[in-house]
Design a protein around this motif. Structure first.
Motif, PDB file in Angstrom:
ATOM      1  N   SER A 140      51.961  52.927  32.883  1.00 43.81           N
ATOM      2  CA  SER A 140      51.819  54.242  32.273  1.00 43.81           C
ATOM      3  C   SER A 140      53.434  54.953  33.367  1.00 43.81           C
ATOM      4  N   LEU A 141      54.461  56.021  32.971  1.00 42.34           N
ATOM      5  CA  LEU A 141      55.230  55.921  33.454  1.00 42.34           C
ATOM      6  C   LEU A 141      54.611  57.231  34.744  1.00 42.34           C
ATOM      7  N   ILE A 142      53.589  57.759  34.691  1.00 35.11           N
ATOM      8  CA  ILE A 142      53.067  58.645  35.715  1.00 35.11           C
ATOM      9  C   ILE A 142      52.993  57.970  36.986  1.00 35.11           C
ATOM     10  N   ASN A 143      52.463  56.434  36.750  1.00 31.70           N
ATOM     11  CA  ASN A 143      52.272  55.842  38.112  1.00 31.70           C
ATOM     12  C   ASN A 143      53.543  55.353  39.002  1.00 31.70           C
TER      13      ASN A 143
ATOM     14  N   GLU B 164      54.453  59.446  25.646  1.00 27.54           N
ATOM     15  CA  GLU B 164      54.374  59.063  26.989  1.00 27.54           C
ATOM     16  C   GLU B 164      55.404  59.917  28.139  1.00 27.54           C
ATOM     17  N   TYR B 168      54.192  62.644  31.184  1.00 31.57           N
ATOM     18  CA  TYR B 168      55.412  61.942  31.974  1.00 31.57           C
ATOM     19  C   TYR B 168      55.321  63.607  32.936  1.00 31.57           C
ATOM     20  N   LEU B 174      47.827  61.657  36.288  1.00 29.81           N
ATOM     21  CA  LEU B 174      48.678  61.823  37.591  1.00 29.81           C
ATOM     22  C   LEU B 174      47.249  61.862  38.314  1.00 29.81           C
ATOM     23  N   TYR B 206      57.336  61.135  40.934  1.00 28.01           N
ATOM     24  CA  TYR B 206      56.760  62.835  41.430  1.00 28.01           C
ATOM     25  C   TYR B 206      56.657  62.933  43.275  1.00 28.01           C
TER      26      TYR B 206
END
Lengths: 307, 369
Positions: A140-143, B164, B168, B174, B206
């Motif tokens: 996952s890109l968020i991680n 995706e 994000y 998150l 982030y």
């Protein structure tokens, strides 16, 4: 220069016969019955999950291996059977992965170049990252640290991306119109020896009253696309909860290109024994599995709502 | 004036606008177009070879809404969609403002600008490395903005990959907690010394954004994080740690810190992005043509040059000679074209600049006299 196709030799092409460069080594090859037979056996081995590493004795055998691969691609291109193509793609890319894991840096650079995967300093370009990583939480890109269009990945993840690129390449087999006779004969032979599709899927009774998220996953399976882990789990738990038998569920999953009856059956039985609950719509949204705003709070509410 | 005359008036204004409208449609011959009068899209699968052809169509038969595909096709006019031969598709972001009532949103449109700026600067340029030349920002013509990414690198992404990207930007899943870890830095056998490692401002994505935001908060409204930081010395000590990714230079407990950081999520992500699965997945969707008129407001879906100085109700309003209208319902006070209009009551008559009159007519609050 790293990744330069000029450095590609016969040894390398024999390991990775899907490379564009492979054609040059076999342009003048003669196609014999024995090579066609080997191509059929090659596809059958892939379908049965029994592809194994080949040792070539000499340059002649290496070239032969490349031709066998090329014939197999022609057969798949003429056959246009999603199940066979995708299952072949999964099996073959997994075999290639073993080679990739022990590949030199130069070799890796050639493979990355082949699939236009931009990498530098342990980072891969974002579009390539999105294209060739599975959609599961680990990727996952968020991680991830994303900066200026680059994503940091480790060696194992890089190799996984190359495997995925090979798989996608194999899945997108070009259509072969008006195939030569030897291809038609090979297809006939292959179909004779292959497990019949009806036997694989007949037990699954299609119903039309599934919510969009479930319908989508069933359709994906019927198209012989691999589902991400969480999607499989959700689908199995949902089908258990609406009362399908293990056999019915296993037969649906048999459409999956990486299907193994033993593993699937174990997992379905396990999920049933544990009595897992179906994910709520809110969880489906955050897992990226929601397909439409149905206005319900659980996929199980779909049937009640529709009637 | 009756319904039909009203319609003729509207079409005349639209037609006149389209004679001189500037379009910026990349590879127009590969786009599918849709037009709408009753709904936003009544007819689709239209195609135009050139901008002039497109303009002639709009001038001679102006629809209330006109949109083009995010996708590029070999045969944009073919049906069904599978026959169009998709080459690729722009990435499109749709930011919408939600507000109660018919007119509330038009008093708050400026709020959206910061969100758009953050999307463009923090995400598209800084994180994704998209170049400014590949970006087109347009006012939606109503309650938000559209950002078009026309970069060759992103053209071939599939639906799942686009989703995706959307996840994000919306910070779905998150986990700020995962940014932090304790590291032993020595001590004695009785008591180990530990340091809380976390993001620093120079980190990507982030992580860096969180570190920068926290430092910014500490400097500008320290008590929003904790009363502890009203004390300048304590505040600066904490900041000096964060600069190096060391979050232990405070007496604030990790759990308390995390609780406060979680609340910053709306300022880190862009939550006004339309996350409707149908919109994010569907690469065959049509998007309002930048610089076309929005048929519910009469405002231009204006291409934005300088975002920081862009004011929709000043720069997206059509110019023209004043028009006399009669209001059919009460309308609250609104500021358009740097002037205050209204409030108006039902039955009240007024002479209004063309774009303002058009707005009230299309909102069915007034009729032309």
């Amino acid at each position: 220069m790293l990744g330069n196709a000029e450095n590609v030799d016969l040894d390398f092409v024999a390991k990775y016969p899907f490379l564009k460069k492979a054609r040059e080594f076999v342009a003048d090859a003669e196609i014999t019955d024995s090579l066609v037979e080997k191509a059929v056996a090659f596809i059958l081995a892939a379908l049965a999950g029994k592809l194994s590493e080949k040792m070539y004795a000499d340059d002649f055998e290496k070239k032969e291996g490349i031709v066998v691969y090329a014939i197999a691609r022609m057969i798949l291109g003429a056959m246009r059977n999603r199940y066979v193509t995708n299952r072949f793609a999964v099996a073959y890319s997994k075999l290639a992965r073993k080679r990739i894991n022990s590949e030199s840096e130069d070799g890796i650079a050639i493979l990355l170049n082949e699939f236009n995967i931009n990498m530098r300093d342990g980072k891969v370009s974002l579009p390539a990252y999105l294209k060739y990583t599975p959609r599961d939480p680990h990727y996952s890109l968020i991680n991830r640290q994303v900066s200026s269009g680059w994503v940091a990945i480790n060696e194992d993840e890089r190799n996984r991306m190359i495997e995925e690129a090979i798989k996608k390449h194999l899945e997108a087999v070009p259509l072969l119109k008006n195939p030569p006779d030897f291809i038609n004969r090979a297809i006939a032979e292959l179909e004779k020896q292959m497990p019949r599709q009806e036997e694989r899927t007949k037990k699954f009774v299609a119903k039309d009253d599934y919510p969009p998220c479930v319908t989508y996953l069933i359709d994906e399976l019927k198209k012989h696309h691999n589902l991400p882990h969480q999607a499989r789990w959700f689908l199995a738990v949902y089908l258990i909860n609406i009362g399908l038998s293990d056999d019915e569920i296993v037969s649906l999953f048999s459409n999956s290109p990486d299907f193994s009856e033993k593993i699937t059956r174990y997992q379905v039985e396990h999920a049933r024994k544990k009595g897992y609950k179906v994910l709520s719509c809110a969880s489906l949204v955050s897992a990226g599995l929601c397909r439409a705003a149905c206005g319900i709070s659980s996929p199980l509410a779909w049937r009640g709502k529709k009637r | 004036m009756n319904e039909q005359e009203n319609d003729v008036f509207i079409r005349t204004v639209f037609s006149k606008y389209y004679q001189q409208a500037k379009f910026d449609i990349k590879r127009i011959d590969q786009r599918e177009f849709g037009i709408g009068n009753v709904k936003k899209i009544d007819a689709r699968h239209l195609s135009f070879a050139t901008t002039e052809q497109f303009r002639n169509f709009l001038v001679s038969n102006p629809p209330r809404f006109v949109s083009h595909s995010a996708a590029y096709y070999q045969f944009p006019a073919e049906t069904p969609i599978e026959k169009k031969g998709r080459i690729g598709a722009d990435l499109i972001f749709d930011l919408d403002m939600h507000a109660e009532g018919k007119y509330d949103v038009y008093t708050r449109l400026d709020e959206m600008r910061d969100e758009v700026a953050r999307l463009v600067e923090d995400f598209l340029i800084s994180d994704f490395g998209i170049s400014r030349e590949d970006l087109l920002i347009a006012f939606s013509g109503n309650r938000g903005y559209h950002v078009h990414v026309r970069s060759e690198d992103y053209l071939s992404l599939g639906g799942e990959e686009r989703k995706e990207i959307m996840n994000y930007i919306r910070a779905e899943n998150l986990r700020i907690r995962d940014f932090f870890e304790w590291k032993e830095i020595g001590g004695s056998s009785k008591k180990t010394l530990k340091k809380l490692l976390g993001p620093k401002p120079t980190d990507g994505g982030y992580r860096g954004r969180l570190a920068k935001l926290v430092i910014n908060k500490l400097n500008n409204s320290p008590s929003s994080l904790s009363k502890i930081f009203v004390d300048e010395e304590k505040r600066n000590f904490f900041i000096s740690g964060i600069m190096e990714g060391n979050w232990s230079k405070t007496s604030l407990k990790l759990e308390e810190l995390l609780e406060r950081l979680e609340k910053l999520k709306p300022e880190l992500a862009i939550l006004s992005i339309n996350a409707d699965p149908a919109v994010t997945y569907d690469m065959s969707k049509l998007i309002r043509v930048p610089n076309s008129i929005h048929g519910e407001t009469g405002f231009v879906a204006k291409i934005v040059g300088d975002l920081s100085s862009f004011e929709p109700l000043r720069h997206a309003v059509i110019n023209g000679p004043p028009i006399k209208v009669e209001f059919v319902e009460a309308v609250p006070e609104l500021e358009i074209l740097n002037q205050t209009f209204g409030g108006f009551s039902a039955g009240q008559k007024a002479e209004l600049p063309l774009g303002v009159a058009l707005f009230f007519i299309l909102k069915s609050s007034a009729r032309k006299l």
